[in-house]
Motif scaffolding. Structure first.
Motif, PDB file in Angstrom:
ATOM      1  N   GLU A 263      48.892  11.601   6.750  1.00 13.91           N
ATOM      2  CA  GLU A 263      47.626  11.445   6.028  1.00 13.91           C
ATOM      3  C   GLU A 263      47.801  11.622   4.532  1.00 13.91           C
ATOM      4  N   LYS A 269      44.609   8.315   8.975  1.00 18.07           N
ATOM      5  CA  LYS A 269      43.902   9.381   9.675  1.00 18.07           C
ATOM      6  C   LYS A 269      44.170   9.275  11.180  1.00 18.07           C
ATOM      7  N   GLY A 401      47.085   9.527   0.072  1.00 18.19           N
ATOM      8  CA  GLY A 401      46.096  10.297   0.804  1.00 18.19           C
ATOM      9  C   GLY A 401      45.542  11.461   0.011  1.00 18.19           C
TER      10      GLY A 401
END
Length: 627
Positions: A263, A269, A401
């Motif tokens: 992530e 995700k 991320g």
């Protein structure tokens, strides 16, 4: 928290930082200390802890409500197959295959060689070994028998898992004859071989030794907790001595860092689809087909095909669109192959890529032309990042991320948590920003890095820690700019010496690649009686380009002269249909150099297409004899 603050914390408070990251992993027993540094060169992360990697990849997700989510998508254009396997199905098959392995005598600590094509059973076999605490060693399917034999011997494999055949593009490659020959050659004789019979080619089984995949399935067994530093796998890389080097990966550090990267680095995700267009025989396939996505609770994608030719240069975009891929990770050579066949990116326009957030590239250096082409046509972040088989996960990258950093073409961006990266001269002194040198990493290595080399602790120290004491020698050459961005130019042995000037062939390749007709290129240094070495370029042209060879050569020579300088003495730019590469996409520069020098050379075990070397030998021979 900004990435800069997060990175600084990983260096200044590693115990606190990695303890928090490790909370995302399921543990049977927590650690006594985050890192044990009592033995120089051999840090042990999460010392005293116990866990099971298969449990973290499968069992816990089924228990947490992801049972019906797809764990693995198998997309095989070469067999016209698309198959999705849920976490529940993956757990059932893995637990039963682990039971079958145990019934065949495999227990914790035993080694199992996996010699398989890109099929789901290969992933199941890896996870089944992890479930038992057995140590798997995946060998790229179709590897030569003598190379397979070396790995069976070095690992002292108790059992081999294989298949009747693999499929490379339009070619069917029978595996069983190669396996049988390898066992004849090896001193270690595996007691059993489990064979997946594929419909394209059946395998003849040896009575008493060979068992079919279906017959090997047993009763489901539970996970075996193992120590944090218990080996999860051995992954062999080619050694300079002819004896392969077995990189040993731990369980704990490996699980912790892969979960973090999914992530924070790749922007994926849980529940989303991540596609590493690689093979499980390589490090990327271990980290980001089998383990990373499933430890994270995402969906992994396994692709049995090519970037071009299965059926065309739109193959990747079809897969991305069909399976709603969130992040794609592939090698620069794959994008160059696509660009060569479809320079105007017409095939990209045929697919809905709206779900694709980012393209990550690694495996070899990404030249700015390739990065800019992909950025322009995909209209998403294209991230070049740097890591090695030894490190197991990225050393430097752009953590999209957390925050999307400025992209600098030619750079792999900033170091990832735990990696203290330096650029130094031969005496281990830091060089000024922007000046090239050896790229090294200060000890201790971050979690997830190799523990050692299998049964070769001294070779491990000599190979990686003797050149720059207190540091891991990456073997890469490059520079770090004033913003801390890392630029990897080439392997250190690809820096050439032209009349006393140390020059980067990677920099020359970057310049050559800017020619509008060049799809990809390789520059190597060849021996010269006067100047020591001279650079020679090999060029692959874009589809539909047919220039006069002499005119093209003059234009490319002029480019290098203008951008690098006359000091480069770049005089030869030769056209070839394809560059010789490994199956993972790395250009075989050392072999090209040996051919150009007229030195003895051997066919690399990892070569994708041996005929490419025949062309290189012919083209270089014509020029070197007249130079």
């Amino acid at each position: 928290m900004s990435y800069a603050n997060l990175y600084e914390r990983s260096l200044n408070d590693p115990e606190g930082f990695w303890s928090e990251v490790a909370a995302d992993i399921s543990w049977d027993t927590l650690w006594d200390e985050v890192v044990d540094l009592s033995k120089p060169n051999f840090p042990r992360w999460f010392a005293g802890a116990k866990l099971n990697t298969c449990f973290n990849a499968l069992d816990r997700h089924v228990a947490a409500g992801r049972a019906e989510q797809t764990a693995l998508i198998y997309d095989s254009p070469v067999t016209e197959t698309v198959h999705e396997i849920s976490y529940r199905e993956m757990l059932d098959q893995t637990a039963r295959f682990a039971g079958g392995l145990r019934a065949l005598g495999v227990e914790k600590g035993d080694r199992v060689v996996i010699y398989m094509p890109a099929v789901p059973e290969a992933v199941i076999a890896m996870l089944a070994c992890a479930r038992l605490g057995a140590i798997h060693s995946v060998v790229f399917g179709g590897f030569a028998a003598d190379e397979l034999a070396k790995r069976i011997d070095d690992a002292q494999a108790k059992l081999v898992v294989s298949a009747s055949c693999g499929i490379e593009g339009k070619k069917i490659i029978p595996y069983k004859p190669l396996l049988d020959e390898a066992i004849v050659l090896s001193k270690q004789k595996p007691k059993y071989c489990v064979i997946l019979q594929r419909p394209q080619v059946g395998a003849n089984l040896q009575s008493g030794r060979d068992v079919t995949w279906d017959d090997a399935m047993g009763d489901a067994v539970d996970c075996v907790p193992v120590d944090a530093s218990h080996p999860l796998y051995i992954l062999y890389t080619s050694g300079t001595t002819g004896q392969p080097k077995g990189v040993v990966r731990d369980n704990a550090g490996h699980a912790v860092v892969l979960k973090w990267t999914m992530e924070n680095l790749y922007g994926v995700k849980p529940g989303e689809v991540f596609w590493a267009a690689s093979d499980i025989g390589w490090q990327v396939g271990h980290s980001y087909i089998t383990y990373g996505p499933m430890i994270h609770g995402a969906t992994a994608l396994m692709y049995e095909g090519k970037p071009v030719g299965t059926p065309d240069a739109g193959a990747f975009w079809r897969v991305v669109s069909q399976h709603n891929v969130r992040t794609l990770f592939t090698a620069p050579t794959a994008i160059r192959a696509i660009r060569r066949e479809d320079p105007d990116a017409a095939l990209i326009q045929e697919y809905d890529l709206s779900n694709l957030r980012a393209l990550f590239l690694a495996g070899e250096r990404t030249d700015p032309e390739t990065l800019n082409w992909a950025t322009r046509h995909l209209k998403i972040p294209v991230v070049d990042h740097w890591w090695q088989t030894e490190t197991g996960w990225p050393i430097a990258g752009n953590p999209i991320g957390i925050e999307e950093l400025l992209v600098k073409p030619g750079s792999t961006a900033l170091p990832m948590p735990g990696w203290r990266v330096r650029c130094v001269d031969e005496n281990s002194n830091d060089v000024p920003a922007g000046k090239t040198g050896d790229i090294i990493i200060e000890e201790p290595m971050a979690p997830g890095a190799l523990l050692t080399l299998w049964n070769a602790d001294q070779r491990f120290v000599d190979s990686y820690f003797s050149q720059h004491p207190g540091h891991y020698a990456s073997g890469d050459n490059g520079y770090i700019d004033e913003d801390g961005y890392v630029f990897i130019l080439n392997r250190s042995d690809d820096v050439i010496n032209v009349a006393g000037h140390r020059l980067s062939t990677g920099l020359m390749e970057e310049v050559v690649a800017t020619h509008p007709q060049v799809a990809e290129c390789a520059v190597v240094g060849v021996a010269d009686a006067v100047k020591g070495q001279m650079p020679v370029g090999l060029l692959v042209l874009k589809s539909g380009c047919y220039p006069d060879p002499k005119t093209l050569e003059a234009e490319v020579v002029a480019l290098v002269r203008a951008k690098v300088g006359p000091v480069a003495s770049f005089k030869h730019a030769l056209m070839v249909k394809r560059l010789p590469k490994t199956r993972s996409g790395k250009i075989l520069r050392k072999t090209i150099r040996q051919i150009a020098d007229g030195s003895d050379w051997t066919m690399p075990a990892t070569i994708e297409d041996a005929s490419a070397l025949d062309e290189v030998e012919r083209v270089l021979g014509a020029v070197m004899t007249t130079s």
